[in-house]
Write an enzyme that holds these catalytic residues in place. Structure first.
Site, PDB file in Angstrom:
ATOM      1  N   LYS A 107      33.579  41.545  29.267  1.00  0.00           N
ATOM      2  CA  LYS A 107      34.197  40.264  29.561  1.00  0.00           C
ATOM      3  C   LYS A 107      35.021  39.807  28.363  1.00  0.00           C
ATOM      4  O   LYS A 107      34.554  39.838  27.224  1.00  0.00           O
ATOM      5  CB  LYS A 107      33.141  39.212  29.898  1.00  0.00           C
ATOM      6  N   ASP A 138      37.619  42.676  31.561  1.00  0.00           N
ATOM      7  CA  ASP A 138      37.816  41.753  32.676  1.00  0.00           C
ATOM      8  C   ASP A 138      38.132  40.371  32.127  1.00  0.00           C
ATOM      9  O   ASP A 138      37.302  39.756  31.446  1.00  0.00           O
ATOM     10  CB  ASP A 138      36.544  41.706  33.531  1.00  0.00           C
ATOM     11  N   GLU A 164      41.058  44.407  34.162  1.00  0.00           N
ATOM     12  CA  GLU A 164      40.695  43.813  35.449  1.00  0.00           C
ATOM     13  C   GLU A 164      41.165  42.365  35.517  1.00  0.00           C
ATOM     14  O   GLU A 164      40.827  41.552  34.668  1.00  0.00           O
ATOM     15  CB  GLU A 164      39.178  43.872  35.655  1.00  0.00           C
ATOM     16  N   LYS A 216      34.461  43.546  46.606  1.00  0.00           N
ATOM     17  CA  LYS A 216      33.121  42.979  46.598  1.00  0.00           C
ATOM     18  C   LYS A 216      32.724  42.625  48.034  1.00  0.00           C
ATOM     19  O   LYS A 216      33.521  42.035  48.772  1.00  0.00           O
ATOM     20  CB  LYS A 216      33.058  41.748  45.695  1.00  0.00           C
TER      21      LYS A 216
END
Length: 331
Positions: A107, A138, A164, A216
């Site tokens: 992250k 991400d 991402e 997802k």
């Protein structure tokens, strides 16, 4: 089939799971797990989502619990580690929770942190995984095109697999891809929010805005709907979780196991970020994989330790009822 509201409420268990570290700005994950004739489903849209968006998550939970599973083409799914925006000194402890994972998603662009913080964190992940490990980052759409280009250049020495959702919009993603090519930065762009939060998730491929799509189950309305999106996009697919309990992870594994091609490790190892889970045997990776045959073994009696308090019970049951009304109107 959508069960009637009374049956759905009777099948619902509202749980509250403490996190090991802050993730997506939360320290406790709330969810509703649903027991149906075909097993368990999960309803856990983030609290800020409106009912129209959250209703897709309910559709996914109902599918898992009230419909038979889809056929699979593989028996195991490779999984990546997920590294929150922690200090570099904490990275090793995070990676230890992901047994055998040789890919890590890191992250970045956390509010209150700098690009320098991201570079140090990513550098530590690369050091620990070694040159043969895979590292992806991400940003959850937090960067402008210029910021994303600067970040890609700063992170290039760590040989990123992909960025991402570096920017928020399709136009920005497309502009970034062109800017990366002009700058000679060889890194792929993956779309996440541009798929799961879009009115038309296929626009990403049509606009040429991404090299990879992150799919997802819950935000797309279930395994079958996600399979349709993956096929129609025509791009390489990564299956990821939405910070799910083991119940939601099982649905993600079912999707990944059913895809014709699976070129990347999947973001389905996030149960390790919870201190507790709803399953007697949490679905955590072993040797970098999750078994496609694994089931989220939940018994209602064991949920007593993680049930949410009365006020949150009411809040989630009211939300479930509103989302049920949305799905009923659509059908």
């Amino acid at each position: 089939m959508l069960p009637d509201l009374d049956a759905l409420l009777a099948a619902a268990h509202v749980v509250s799971l403490p996190m090991r570290v802050r993730f997506r700005s939360i320290t406790t994950r709330e969810a509703v797990v649903l027991q149906g004739p075909h097993g368990w489903g999960e309803f856990s849209p983030f609290v800020e989502y409106d009912d129209a968006e959250a209703a897709r998550w309910l559709a996914a939970g109902v599918e898992s619990a009230w419909s038979p599973p889809v056929s699979r083409v593989r028996d195991a799914v490779p999984v990546n580690a997920t590294v929150p925006a922690v200090p570099a000194a904490d990275v090793a402890a995070v990676l230890e929770r992901f047994d055998g994972c040789r890919t890590a998603k890191v992250k970045v662009a956390e509010p209150g942190q700098s690009l320098a913080d991201d570079v140090v964190r990513v550098g530590e992940v690369r050091r620990l995984l070694g040159p043969t490990g895979r590292v992806r980052v991400d940003a959850n759409g937090a960067w402008s095109v210029d910021d994303a280009l600067r970040a890609a250049q700063a992170l290039a020495p760590y040989d990123l697999e992909y960025l991402e959702q570096p920017c928020a919009t399709l136009d920005e993603l497309g502009e970034l891809r062109r800017a990366l090519a002009r700058s000679g930065v060889d890194v792929l762009v993956a779309a996440d929010e541009s798929i799961r939060k879009a009115d038309d998730p296929l626009k990403v491929a049509a606009a040429g805005s991404a090299d990879v799509v992150v799919v997802k189950v819950a935000p797309l309305g279930g395994v079958r709907a996600a399979l349709e999106v993956a096929e129609a996009c025509g791009l390489p697919v990564v299956v990821s979780s939405a910070l799910d309990t083991s119940v939601g992870i099982a649905a993600g594994v079912a999707l990944a196991a059913a895809l014709p091609d699976l070129p990347y490790a999947c973001g389905l190892g996030t149960v390790g970020l919870f201190e507790r889970d709803v399953a007697s045997t949490p679905l955590r990776p072993r040797a970098g994989e999750l078994s496609a045959a694994a089931a989220s073994a939940v018994h209602p009696d064991q949920l007593a330790d993680v049930l949410a308090g009365p006020e949150r019970q009411r809040w989630w049951r009211d939300r479930l009822a509103r989302c049920h009304a949305v799905l009923s109107a659509r059908s």
